[in-house]
Design a protein around this motif. Sequence first.
Motif, PDB file in Angstrom:
ATOM      1  N   ALA A 120      -1.926  12.619  -1.731  1.00 34.68           N
ATOM      2  CA  ALA A 120      -2.607  11.643  -0.879  1.00 34.68           C
ATOM      3  C   ALA A 120      -3.978  12.141  -0.428  1.00 34.68           C
ATOM      4  CB  ALA A 120      -1.740  11.304   0.327  1.00 34.68           C
ATOM      5  N   GLU A 121      -4.159  13.446  -0.386  1.00 36.94           N
ATOM      6  CA  GLU A 121      -5.466  13.992  -0.008  1.00 36.94           C
ATOM      7  C   GLU A 121      -6.556  13.565  -0.982  1.00 36.94           C
ATOM      8  OE1 GLU A 121      -4.797  18.192   0.293  1.00 36.94           O
ATOM      9  OE2 GLU A 121      -3.823  18.010   2.253  1.00 36.94           O
ATOM     10  N   GLY A 122      -6.185  13.194  -2.181  1.00 32.74           N
ATOM     11  CA  GLY A 122      -7.140  12.738  -3.182  1.00 32.74           C
ATOM     12  C   GLY A 122      -7.476  11.256  -3.078  1.00 32.74           C
ATOM     13  N   LEU A 123      -6.877  10.563  -2.130  1.00 34.68           N
ATOM     14  CA  LEU A 123      -7.129   9.130  -1.965  1.00 34.68           C
ATOM     15  C   LEU A 123      -8.311   8.895  -1.024  1.00 34.68           C
ATOM     16  CD1 LEU A 123      -3.451   7.842  -1.498  1.00 34.68           C
ATOM     17  CD2 LEU A 123      -4.814   7.893  -3.607  1.00 34.68           C
ATOM     18  N   THR A 124      -8.933   7.772  -1.217  1.00 30.54           N
ATOM     19  CA  THR A 124     -10.019   7.369  -0.317  1.00 30.54           C
ATOM     20  C   THR A 124      -9.410   6.852   0.984  1.00 30.54           C
ATOM     21  OG1 THR A 124     -10.040   5.074  -1.054  1.00 30.54           O
ATOM     22  CG2 THR A 124     -11.428   6.644  -2.311  1.00 30.54           C
ATOM     23  N   PRO A 125     -10.202   6.754   2.055  1.00 26.15           N
ATOM     24  CA  PRO A 125      -9.670   6.179   3.297  1.00 26.15           C
ATOM     25  C   PRO A 125      -9.119   4.769   3.092  1.00 26.15           C
ATOM     26  CG  PRO A 125     -11.733   7.300   3.748  1.00 26.15           C
ATOM     27  CD  PRO A 125     -11.552   7.294   2.246  1.00 26.15           C
ATOM     28  N   GLU A 126      -9.751   3.978   2.239  1.00 25.50           N
ATOM     29  CA  GLU A 126      -9.267   2.626   1.963  1.00 25.50           C
ATOM     30  C   GLU A 126      -7.909   2.662   1.259  1.00 25.50           C
ATOM     31  OE1 GLU A 126     -12.368   3.733   1.050  1.00 25.50           O
ATOM     32  OE2 GLU A 126     -13.498   2.721   2.643  1.00 25.50           O
ATOM     33  N   GLU A 127      -7.768   3.572   0.303  1.00 28.29           N
ATOM     34  CA  GLU A 127      -6.497   3.703  -0.414  1.00 28.29           C
ATOM     35  C   GLU A 127      -5.391   4.190   0.528  1.00 28.29           C
ATOM     36  OE1 GLU A 127      -8.023   4.710  -4.949  1.00 28.29           O
ATOM     37  OE2 GLU A 127      -8.018   6.310  -3.442  1.00 28.29           O
ATOM     38  N   LEU A 128      -5.732   5.097   1.431  1.00 24.52           N
ATOM     39  CA  LEU A 128      -4.744   5.551   2.418  1.00 24.52           C
ATOM     40  C   LEU A 128      -4.284   4.394   3.303  1.00 24.52           C
ATOM     41  CD1 LEU A 128      -6.261   9.012   3.412  1.00 24.52           C
ATOM     42  CD2 LEU A 128      -4.051   8.614   2.301  1.00 24.52           C
ATOM     43  N   ALA A 129      -5.208   3.524   3.675  1.00 25.60           N
ATOM     44  CA  ALA A 129      -4.856   2.360   4.490  1.00 25.60           C
ATOM     45  C   ALA A 129      -3.904   1.443   3.718  1.00 25.60           C
ATOM     46  CB  ALA A 129      -6.113   1.604   4.919  1.00 25.60           C
ATOM     47  N   VAL A 130      -4.174   1.242   2.439  1.00 25.52           N
ATOM     48  CA  VAL A 130      -3.295   0.414   1.605  1.00 25.52           C
ATOM     49  C   VAL A 130      -1.915   1.071   1.496  1.00 25.52           C
ATOM     50  CG1 VAL A 130      -2.906  -0.450  -0.746  1.00 25.52           C
ATOM     51  CG2 VAL A 130      -5.172  -0.673   0.316  1.00 25.52           C
ATOM     52  N   MET A 131      -1.881   2.384   1.343  1.00 23.88           N
ATOM     53  CA  MET A 131      -0.611   3.102   1.250  1.00 23.88           C
ATOM     54  C   MET A 131       0.206   2.910   2.527  1.00 23.88           C
ATOM     55  SD  MET A 131       0.173   7.164   0.669  1.00 23.88           S
ATOM     56  CE  MET A 131      -0.350   7.576   2.333  1.00 23.88           C
ATOM     57  N   ARG A 132      -0.446   3.021   3.688  1.00 24.90           N
ATOM     58  CA  ARG A 132       0.257   2.822   4.958  1.00 24.90           C
ATOM     59  C   ARG A 132       0.822   1.409   5.050  1.00 24.90           C
ATOM     60  NH1 ARG A 132      -4.015   6.033   6.737  1.00 24.90           N
ATOM     61  NH2 ARG A 132      -5.241   4.219   7.362  1.00 24.90           N
ATOM     62  N   GLN A 133       0.095   0.423   4.545  1.00 25.80           N
ATOM     63  CA  GLN A 133       0.587  -0.958   4.568  1.00 25.80           C
ATOM     64  C   GLN A 133       1.691  -1.185   3.541  1.00 25.80           C
ATOM     65  OE1 GLN A 133      -3.155  -3.031   3.947  1.00 25.80           O
ATOM     66  NE2 GLN A 133      -3.193  -3.661   6.106  1.00 25.80           N
ATOM     67  N   ALA A 134       1.605  -0.493   2.418  1.00 20.99           N
ATOM     68  CA  ALA A 134       2.577  -0.706   1.337  1.00 20.99           C
ATOM     69  C   ALA A 134       3.926  -0.057   1.634  1.00 20.99           C
ATOM     70  CB  ALA A 134       2.022  -0.166   0.022  1.00 20.99           C
ATOM     71  N   ALA A 135       3.942   1.019   2.389  1.00 22.28           N
ATOM     72  CA  ALA A 135       5.195   1.757   2.617  1.00 22.28           C
ATOM     73  C   ALA A 135       6.312   0.864   3.163  1.00 22.28           C
ATOM     74  CB  ALA A 135       4.945   2.958   3.521  1.00 22.28           C
ATOM     75  N   PRO A 136       6.095   0.057   4.207  1.00 17.25           N
ATOM     76  CA  PRO A 136       7.192  -0.796   4.686  1.00 17.25           C
ATOM     77  C   PRO A 136       7.622  -1.859   3.677  1.00 17.25           C
ATOM     78  CG  PRO A 136       5.380  -0.748   6.287  1.00 17.25           C
ATOM     79  CD  PRO A 136       4.929  -0.026   5.071  1.00 17.25           C
ATOM     80  N   VAL A 137       6.690  -2.338   2.874  1.00 20.76           N
ATOM     81  CA  VAL A 137       7.024  -3.336   1.861  1.00 20.76           C
ATOM     82  C   VAL A 137       7.896  -2.711   0.779  1.00 20.76           C
ATOM     83  CG1 VAL A 137       6.074  -4.898   0.100  1.00 20.76           C
ATOM     84  CG2 VAL A 137       4.906  -4.651   2.318  1.00 20.76           C
ATOM     85  N   LEU A 138       7.553  -1.509   0.351  1.00 20.99           N
ATOM     86  CA  LEU A 138       8.369  -0.810  -0.643  1.00 20.99           C
ATOM     87  C   LEU A 138       9.755  -0.499  -0.080  1.00 20.99           C
ATOM     88  CD1 LEU A 138       5.685   1.583  -2.144  1.00 20.99           C
ATOM     89  CD2 LEU A 138       6.684  -0.444  -3.216  1.00 20.99           C
ATOM     90  N   GLU A 139       9.815  -0.119   1.185  1.00 21.65           N
ATOM     91  CA  GLU A 139      11.108   0.132   1.837  1.00 21.65           C
ATOM     92  C   GLU A 139      11.959  -1.140   1.832  1.00 21.65           C
ATOM     93  OE1 GLU A 139      14.096   2.292   3.646  1.00 21.65           O
ATOM     94  OE2 GLU A 139      12.228   3.048   2.792  1.00 21.65           O
ATOM     95  N   LYS A 140      11.338  -2.279   2.112  1.00 22.58           N
ATOM     96  CA  LYS A 140      12.059  -3.550   2.107  1.00 22.58           C
ATOM     97  C   LYS A 140      12.568  -3.865   0.703  1.00 22.58           C
ATOM     98  CE  LYS A 140      11.649  -8.440   3.276  1.00 22.58           C
ATOM     99  NZ  LYS A 140      10.808  -9.493   3.863  1.00 22.58           N
ATOM    100  N   LEU A 141      11.727  -3.674  -0.312  1.00 21.13           N
ATOM    101  CA  LEU A 141      12.166  -3.915  -1.689  1.00 21.13           C
ATOM    102  C   LEU A 141      13.338  -3.018  -2.060  1.00 21.13           C
ATOM    103  CD1 LEU A 141       8.781  -4.274  -3.624  1.00 21.13           C
ATOM    104  CD2 LEU A 141      10.468  -6.069  -3.202  1.00 21.13           C
ATOM    105  N   ALA A 142      13.327  -1.798  -1.570  1.00 21.15           N
ATOM    106  CA  ALA A 142      14.395  -0.848  -1.896  1.00 21.15           C
ATOM    107  C   ALA A 142      15.733  -1.290  -1.340  1.00 21.15           C
ATOM    108  CB  ALA A 142      14.029   0.546  -1.368  1.00 21.15           C
ATOM    109  N   HIS A 143      15.726  -2.133  -0.321  1.00 20.59           N
ATOM    110  CA  HIS A 143      16.976  -2.518   0.321  1.00 20.59           C
ATOM    111  C   HIS A 143      17.352  -3.990   0.143  1.00 20.59           C
ATOM    112  CE1 HIS A 143      16.073   1.300   2.317  1.00 20.59           C
ATOM    113  NE2 HIS A 143      17.375   1.434   2.249  1.00 20.59           N
ATOM    114  N   LEU A 144      16.601  -4.730  -0.673  1.00 23.73           N
ATOM    115  CA  LEU A 144      16.963  -6.135  -0.935  1.00 23.73           C
ATOM    116  C   LEU A 144      18.100  -6.220  -1.930  1.00 23.73           C
ATOM    117  CD1 LEU A 144      13.520  -7.978  -1.135  1.00 23.73           C
ATOM    118  CD2 LEU A 144      15.219  -8.059   0.682  1.00 23.73           C
TER     119      LEU A 144
END
Length: 144
Positions: A120-144
């Motif tokens: 993650a240190e290789g990501l841009t600040p924008e990519e890190l923001a997207v990652m933070r937003q994507a984490a809960p969505v991926l968690e939801k997909l994992a449990h559907l």
Amino acid sequence: MTELSEDDRAAVNELRGAVMRLSRRLRHQRVDETLSPTEMSVLGTLARCGSATPGELARKEHVQPPSMTRIVAMLESKGLVRREPHPDDRRQVVVTRTEQAAAMLEESRTKRNAWLASLAEGLTPEELAVMRQAAPVLEKLAHL
């Protein structure tokens, strides 16, 4: 239910490939190479959900009960779980992870988190923001 557009289907395909590659790379960041991915998954389930009967574990892990019986026996022989009498049904046992398993899982989690953080240190600040937003969505997909 919303029908996916062609662009959404393409994104799903891209996500599938990325998740599979990342998952494969994460599996190589193990602390104990003697445990199978299924055995690690069972220990993770016990950590998240608490003690369970072998039948409950089989359902949660999507394996047949005889397979779970073998997995539990292997984990028990390694000192990672213990079987105890079921409090309500003397015909059953309850599987509980040991302190050794808890320590191994914590060490594994720490190693994997450190590896992901280094990526993650290789990501841009924008990519890190997207990652933070994507984490809960991926968690939801994992449990559907």
